[in-house]
Design a protein around this motif. Structure first.
Motif, PDB file in Angstrom:
ATOM      1  N   PHE A  35       1.045  -1.412   0.057  1.00 21.57           N
ATOM      2  CA  PHE A  35      -0.008   0.233  -0.259  1.00 21.57           C
ATOM      3  C   PHE A  35       0.850   1.197   0.018  1.00 21.57           C
ATOM      4  N   ASP A  36       1.879   1.104   0.768  1.00 24.16           N
ATOM      5  CA  ASP A  36       2.850   2.294   0.694  1.00 24.16           C
ATOM      6  C   ASP A  36       3.287   2.699  -0.634  1.00 24.16           C
ATOM      7  N   THR A  37       3.684   1.712  -1.256  1.00 21.78           N
ATOM      8  CA  THR A  37       4.302   1.876  -2.596  1.00 21.78           C
ATOM      9  C   THR A  37       3.207   2.362  -3.713  1.00 21.78           C
ATOM     10  N   LEU A  38       1.877   1.819  -3.566  1.00 18.90           N
ATOM     11  CA  LEU A  38       0.949   1.930  -4.334  1.00 18.90           C
ATOM     12  C   LEU A  38       0.436   3.523  -4.252  1.00 18.90           C
ATOM     13  N   PHE A  39       0.434   4.093  -2.789  1.00 21.48           N
ATOM     14  CA  PHE A  39       0.116   5.324  -2.712  1.00 21.48           C
ATOM     15  C   PHE A  39       1.153   6.569  -3.165  1.00 21.48           C
ATOM     16  N   ARG A  40       2.245   5.963  -2.850  1.00 23.52           N
ATOM     17  CA  ARG A  40       3.437   6.786  -3.571  1.00 23.52           C
ATOM     18  C   ARG A  40       3.398   6.890  -5.062  1.00 23.52           C
ATOM     19  N   ASP A  41       2.934   5.789  -5.550  1.00 24.51           N
ATOM     20  CA  ASP A  41       2.717   5.920  -7.011  1.00 24.51           C
ATOM     21  C   ASP A  41       1.810   6.792  -7.552  1.00 24.51           C
ATOM     22  N   LEU A  42       0.609   6.574  -6.761  1.00 26.13           N
ATOM     23  CA  LEU A  42      -0.622   7.270  -7.171  1.00 26.13           C
ATOM     24  C   LEU A  42      -0.450   9.051  -6.825  1.00 26.13           C
ATOM     25  N   ALA A  43       0.324   9.072  -5.768  1.00 26.19           N
ATOM     26  CA  ALA A  43       0.709  10.619  -5.511  1.00 26.19           C
ATOM     27  C   ALA A  43       1.801  11.202  -6.624  1.00 26.19           C
ATOM     28  N   ALA A  44       2.387  10.354  -7.153  1.00 26.64           N
ATOM     29  CA  ALA A  44       3.340  10.965  -8.217  1.00 26.64           C
ATOM     30  C   ALA A  44       2.493  11.345  -9.591  1.00 26.64           C
ATOM     31  N   GLU A  45       1.613  10.263  -9.638  1.00 27.06           N
ATOM     32  CA  GLU A  45       0.812  10.502 -10.889  1.00 27.06           C
ATOM     33  C   GLU A  45      -0.227  11.643 -10.836  1.00 27.06           C
ATOM     34  N   ARG A  46      -0.762  11.868  -9.496  1.00 28.79           N
ATOM     35  CA  ARG A  46      -1.211  13.034  -9.313  1.00 28.79           C
ATOM     36  C   ARG A  46      -0.671  14.379  -9.557  1.00 28.79           C
ATOM     37  N   GLN A  47       0.579  14.516  -9.003  1.00 30.11           N
ATOM     38  CA  GLN A  47       1.369  15.529  -9.174  1.00 30.11           C
ATOM     39  C   GLN A  47       1.700  15.797 -10.515  1.00 30.11           C
ATOM     40  N   SER A  48       1.728  14.887 -11.398  1.00 29.28           N
ATOM     41  CA  SER A  48       1.664  15.113 -13.040  1.00 29.28           C
ATOM     42  C   SER A  48       0.256  15.629 -13.160  1.00 29.28           C
ATOM     43  N   ALA A  49      -0.601  15.282 -12.898  1.00 31.07           N
ATOM     44  CA  ALA A  49      -1.926  16.037 -13.222  1.00 31.07           C
ATOM     45  C   ALA A  49      -1.970  17.538 -12.522  1.00 31.07           C
ATOM     46  N   VAL A  50      -1.708  17.638 -11.459  1.00 32.55           N
ATOM     47  CA  VAL A  50      -1.311  19.015 -10.902  1.00 32.55           C
ATOM     48  C   VAL A  50      -0.710  19.745 -11.937  1.00 32.55           C
ATOM     49  N   ALA A  51       0.534  19.363 -12.431  1.00 30.78           N
ATOM     50  CA  ALA A  51       1.125  20.128 -13.352  1.00 30.78           C
ATOM     51  C   ALA A  51       0.610  20.392 -14.531  1.00 30.78           C
ATOM     52  N   LEU A  52       0.132  19.293 -15.147  1.00 31.46           N
ATOM     53  CA  LEU A  52      -0.716  19.731 -16.460  1.00 31.46           C
ATOM     54  C   LEU A  52      -2.000  20.862 -16.261  1.00 31.46           C
ATOM     55  N   LEU A  53      -2.468  20.916 -15.187  1.00 34.27           N
ATOM     56  CA  LEU A  53      -3.559  21.982 -14.963  1.00 34.27           C
ATOM     57  C   LEU A  53      -2.944  23.176 -14.758  1.00 34.27           C
ATOM     58  N   GLN A  54      -1.555  23.102 -14.027  1.00 34.25           N
ATOM     59  CA  GLN A  54      -1.053  24.570 -13.576  1.00 34.25           C
ATOM     60  C   GLN A  54      -0.666  25.053 -14.984  1.00 34.25           C
ATOM     61  N   GLU A  55       0.013  24.120 -15.726  1.00 26.24           N
ATOM     62  CA  GLU A  55       0.394  24.827 -17.260  1.00 26.24           C
ATOM     63  C   GLU A  55      -0.811  25.467 -18.017  1.00 26.24           C
ATOM     64  N   ARG A  56      -1.895  24.568 -17.938  1.00 25.08           N
ATOM     65  CA  ARG A  56      -3.127  25.326 -18.589  1.00 25.08           C
ATOM     66  C   ARG A  56      -3.411  26.674 -18.007  1.00 25.08           C
ATOM     67  N   SER A  57      -3.448  26.721 -16.760  1.00 21.30           N
ATOM     68  CA  SER A  57      -3.780  27.985 -16.131  1.00 21.30           C
ATOM     69  C   SER A  57      -2.976  29.007 -16.403  1.00 21.30           C
ATOM     70  N   ARG A  58      -1.483  28.623 -16.406  1.00 25.30           N
ATOM     71  CA  ARG A  58      -0.719  29.892 -16.915  1.00 25.30           C
ATOM     72  C   ARG A  58      -0.760  30.165 -18.207  1.00 25.30           C
ATOM     73  N   ALA A  59      -1.161  29.266 -19.249  1.00 19.81           N
ATOM     74  CA  ALA A  59      -1.339  29.596 -20.599  1.00 19.81           C
ATOM     75  C   ALA A  59      -2.739  30.559 -20.778  1.00 19.81           C
ATOM     76  N   LEU A  60      -3.346  30.466 -19.816  1.00 18.98           N
ATOM     77  CA  LEU A  60      -4.623  31.321 -19.814  1.00 18.98           C
ATOM     78  C   LEU A  60      -4.490  32.739 -19.160  1.00 18.98           C
ATOM     79  N   GLY A  61      -3.322  32.959 -18.720  1.00 18.32           N
ATOM     80  CA  GLY A  61      -2.954  34.085 -17.800  1.00 18.32           C
ATOM     81  C   GLY A  61      -3.061  34.069 -16.498  1.00 18.32           C
ATOM     82  N   GLY A  62      -3.542  32.914 -16.105  1.00 18.61           N
ATOM     83  CA  GLY A  62      -3.601  32.484 -14.468  1.00 18.61           C
ATOM     84  C   GLY A  62      -2.420  32.695 -13.789  1.00 18.61           C
ATOM     85  N   LYS A  63      -2.384  32.523 -12.454  1.00 19.03           N
ATOM     86  CA  LYS A  63      -1.433  32.226 -11.341  1.00 19.03           C
ATOM     87  C   LYS A  63      -1.631  31.317 -10.497  1.00 19.03           C
ATOM     88  N   PRO A  64      -1.570  29.825 -10.933  1.00 18.50           N
ATOM     89  CA  PRO A  64      -2.161  28.773 -10.403  1.00 18.50           C
ATOM     90  C   PRO A  64      -1.689  28.547  -8.878  1.00 18.50           C
TER      91      PRO A  64
END
Length: 148
Positions: A35-64
């Motif tokens: 579970f420890d390993t799985l949860f850390r893997d899912l956290a990393a996957e989520r961090q990539s999703a965060v970066a994706l949305l932050q990039e889009r927000s910046r592209a639209l002129g936002g400060k995420p």
């Protein structure tokens, strides 16, 4: 700059950051090394999703946002209480399940928002893939714990 779209992205970013922190916290509390390993893997996957949305927000002129919410912190403290009361990995999985359901509802709301432009919708759908994967994994974990 579209304030409505940026605001919706920022809401998703904040909730995803809560999810990253939640998975990391759950990994720290998990009794099972798997579970420890799985949860850390899912956290990393989520961090990539965060970066994706932050990039889009910046592209639209936002400060995420770069931080989670107070509600996410409270959710993690409640998980601590349930684990301390002897809930173990089952309590952790239940807490994650509640968080995943909430996160999925937030994404569904944005995906159904007709005021969101198609390009942003596509980015949100890609980030939502992480949420759908998390939902699937948590469902499998619930079945594992129930069978044990």
């Amino acid at each position: 700059m579209n304030n409505h779209v940026i605001s919706k992205l920022d809401d998703l970013i904040t909730t995803l950051i809560d999810s990253v922190k939640g998975y990391e916290h759950s990994a720290d509390k998990a009794q099972s090394p798997a579970f420890d390993t799985l949860f850390r893997d899912l956290a990393a996957e989520r961090q990539s999703a965060v970066a994706l949305l932050q990039e889009r927000s910046r592209a639209l002129g936002g400060k995420p946002n770069e931080f989670g919410s107070a509600a996410g912190t409270v959710h993690r403290r409640i998980e601590d209480i349930h684990v301390a009361l002897g809930g173990g990995d089952k309590a952790i999985i239940q807490a994650i399940d509640r968080g995943e359901d909430y996160l999925n509802e937030e994404f569904e709301s944005v995906l159904n928002d007709e005021a969101i432009d198609p390009e942003t919708q596509a980015v949100v759908r890609r980030a939502h893939d992480s949420v759908r994967h998390g939902l699937t994994m948590v469902e499998q974990l619930k079945q594992q714990v129930a069978a044990a």
